[in-house]
Design an enzyme around this catalytic site. Structure first.
Site, PDB file in Angstrom:
ATOM      1  N   SER A 168       0.823  -1.216   0.000  1.00  0.00           N
ATOM      2  CA  SER A 168       0.000   0.000   0.000  1.00  0.00           C
ATOM      3  C   SER A 168       0.851   1.257   0.000  1.00  0.00           C
ATOM      4  O   SER A 168       1.931   1.304   0.589  1.00  0.00           O
ATOM      5  CB  SER A 168      -0.906   0.024   1.237  1.00  0.00           C
ATOM      6  OG  SER A 168      -1.668  -1.148   1.315  1.00  0.00           O
ATOM      7  N   GLU A 220      -3.356 -14.654   1.072  1.00  0.00           N
ATOM      8  CA  GLU A 220      -3.618 -13.852   2.272  1.00  0.00           C
ATOM      9  C   GLU A 220      -5.018 -14.142   2.817  1.00  0.00           C
ATOM     10  O   GLU A 220      -5.274 -14.057   4.005  1.00  0.00           O
ATOM     11  CB  GLU A 220      -3.478 -12.363   1.918  1.00  0.00           C
ATOM     12  CG  GLU A 220      -3.402 -11.431   3.116  1.00  0.00           C
ATOM     13  CD  GLU A 220      -3.278  -9.951   2.727  1.00  0.00           C
ATOM     14  OE1 GLU A 220      -3.163  -9.638   1.535  1.00  0.00           O
ATOM     15  OE2 GLU A 220      -3.304  -9.120   3.654  1.00  0.00           O
TER      16      GLU A 220
END
Ligand SMILES: Cc1cc2nc3c(=O)[nH]c(=O)nc-3n(C[C@H](O)[C@H](O)[C@H](O)COP(=O)(O)OP(=O)(O)OC[C@H]3O[C@@H](n4cnc5c(N)ncnc54)[C@H](O)[C@@H]3O)c2cc1C
Length: 398
Positions: free
Chosen positions: A129, A244
């Protein structure tokens, strides 16, 4: 579909449960029950205990330390670990970069990094991110320009969990700005000690230091740290993000917390009556327990279907697990706040080094920080709104 465990699976569950009970140091178990974060040292200690047993990376290929367990056994292992409750191995290494390296990395990278991930010799963090590139991750701007044997990296990552402890960070970087945004991204491994890497803390709403900003100023990264092919990083990132979501429902954690809520609500009294016996509280607790049971059934259906799925292709139903799992995790922290009542009000951050006693029972001090901290679970790993978009497209066909 028969969702019951076989005799062999039940025996396996007993074996795993007994090991966790005997091998997890009491001091770590106590912290986990009381809702404290395990320290870096706790996680290293526990990871090495698991590794010595051969259970640090059960889902990896056998040649790199995996166990060859079926998806059902892996599910049982995860659930028992969470229910103990024991710390989960560091996901950034074990569930994220490890599988990327053994799937797309070269032999040298596999030999260099995989054994150190399994033993938590290297602490990894995730540099995906950026400001302006969260849900829309492919818009990321951090650049890596090739200069001889190095990439010169410039830019910023954010929300980088536990980067303050990290030895290494795996990053998505822009190596070509002239093509469609997904086609100019590469996957680069960066040693956190390289000159030009700066970590700055972000304090979260619970007062804790768990996430960071990481800045890169002319950081020289050897080209041998590129994973796979240049500009193919988006494919590796999608593979990583699908991993994930495995186990993201975290059913064992919710079970452990509900068990704790039950115990504490039996001790707390409203007048002469234990809180657990008051109709309003029972109704709320039961509603969460029923939701959790339904989620467990959905998880088992996904696990049962897993062995028939193409490797690396996540079941879109895992988006349902993410949404319901995070809602239930948050609901359990709300129940704990109700049990704690007014003792949740004082501001009690874990890391402020206070030397005054907490005003209330010891177990109450983590209720509010946990409640605030767990607002994150509906944001990370793909926010719940993004999961709804996936369900709309992949399951409902809109
Ligand atoms: C505690 C925590 C730890 C994290 N750890 C890491 C880490 O270690 N490494 C890392 O790389 N990242 C990490 N993240 C980042 C996380 O992946 C992002 O926060 C997440 O992807 C959301 O991105 P954003 O914060 O930029 O929000 P935005 O993408 O700006 O979204 C803001 C809001 O808009 C909604 N929204 C956005 N797009 C859409 C859409 N198309 N349709 C409907 N709604 C939409 C979102 O759901 C959200 O509610 C962490 C985040 C948190 C909170």
């Amino acid at each position: 579909m028969d969702l019951r465990f076989t005799d062999d699976e039940l025996a396996f569950r007993d074996e795993v449960r007994a090991f966790f009970r005997s091998a997890l140091p009491d001091s770590i178990r106590r912290k986990m029950i009381d809702g404290h974060h395990p320290s870096k040292e706790d996680l290293v200690t526990w990871s090495r205990i698991l590794n010595a047993k051969g259970w640090a990376v059960p889902h990896w290929p056998v040649e790199w330390g995996g166990t060859g367990w079926s998806p059902v056994k892996q599910y049982i292992f995860r659930e028992e670990l969470q229910k103990t409750p024991a710390p989960e191995p560091l996901a950034f290494g074990v569930n994220m970069v490890g599988p990327v390296i053994y799937t797309f990395g070269n032999d040298e990278q596999k030999r260099r990094f995989l054994p150190r991930i399994a033993n938590l010799d290297d602490w990894w963090c995730q540099g995906f991110s950026e400001p302006g590139a969260g849900s829309d991750l492919a818009s990321l701007k951090m650049t890596a320009k090739r200069d001889g044997d190095y990439y010169i990296v410039n830019g910023q990552k954010t929300w980088t969990t536990l980067a303050q402890h990290a030895d290494w960070i795996f990053c998505l970087v822009r190596t070509d700005s002239s093509v469609k945004k997904q086609e100019g991204i590469s996957f680069l491994l960066v040693d956190m000690k390289t000159p030009g890497v700066t970590v700055r803390p972000i304090q979260t709403i619970d007062g804790d230091h768990e996430v960071n900003e990481v800045f890169f100023d002319d950081v020289h990264v050897p080209v041998e740290n590129l994973v796979g092919k240049e500009n193919k990083g988006w494919d590796y990132a999608k593979f990583l993000l699908s991993n994930e979501r495995v186990g993201i429902a975290r059913i064992g954690i919710s079970k452990a917390r509900l068990q704790r809520v039950r115990e504490l609500a039996s001790l707390e009294r409203i007048g002469d009556v234990p809180l657990i016996e008051t109709p309003r509280f029972r109704e709320k607790l039961t509603a969460v327990e029923i939701d959790l049971k339904a989620l467990e059934m959905t998880q088992l259906r996904v696990v049962a279907a897993e062995s028939r799925r193409e490797k690396g292709k996540p079941d879109p139903a895992s988006s349902i697990l993410k949404i319901k799992g995070s809602e239930i995790q948050q609901a359990t922290t709300e129940l704990l706040m109700e049990v704690v009542g007014p003792f949740a009000l004082p501001y009690q951050p874990e890391e402020d080094g206070r030397n005054e006693p907490f005003d209330g029972p010891d177990w109450a001090s983590t209720a509010a920080p946990t409640y605030f901290n767990w607002r994150k679970v509906s944001i990370y790993g793909g926010s719940n709104e993004i999961q709804k978009n996936i369900i709309a497209k992949a399951i409902l066909g809109f």
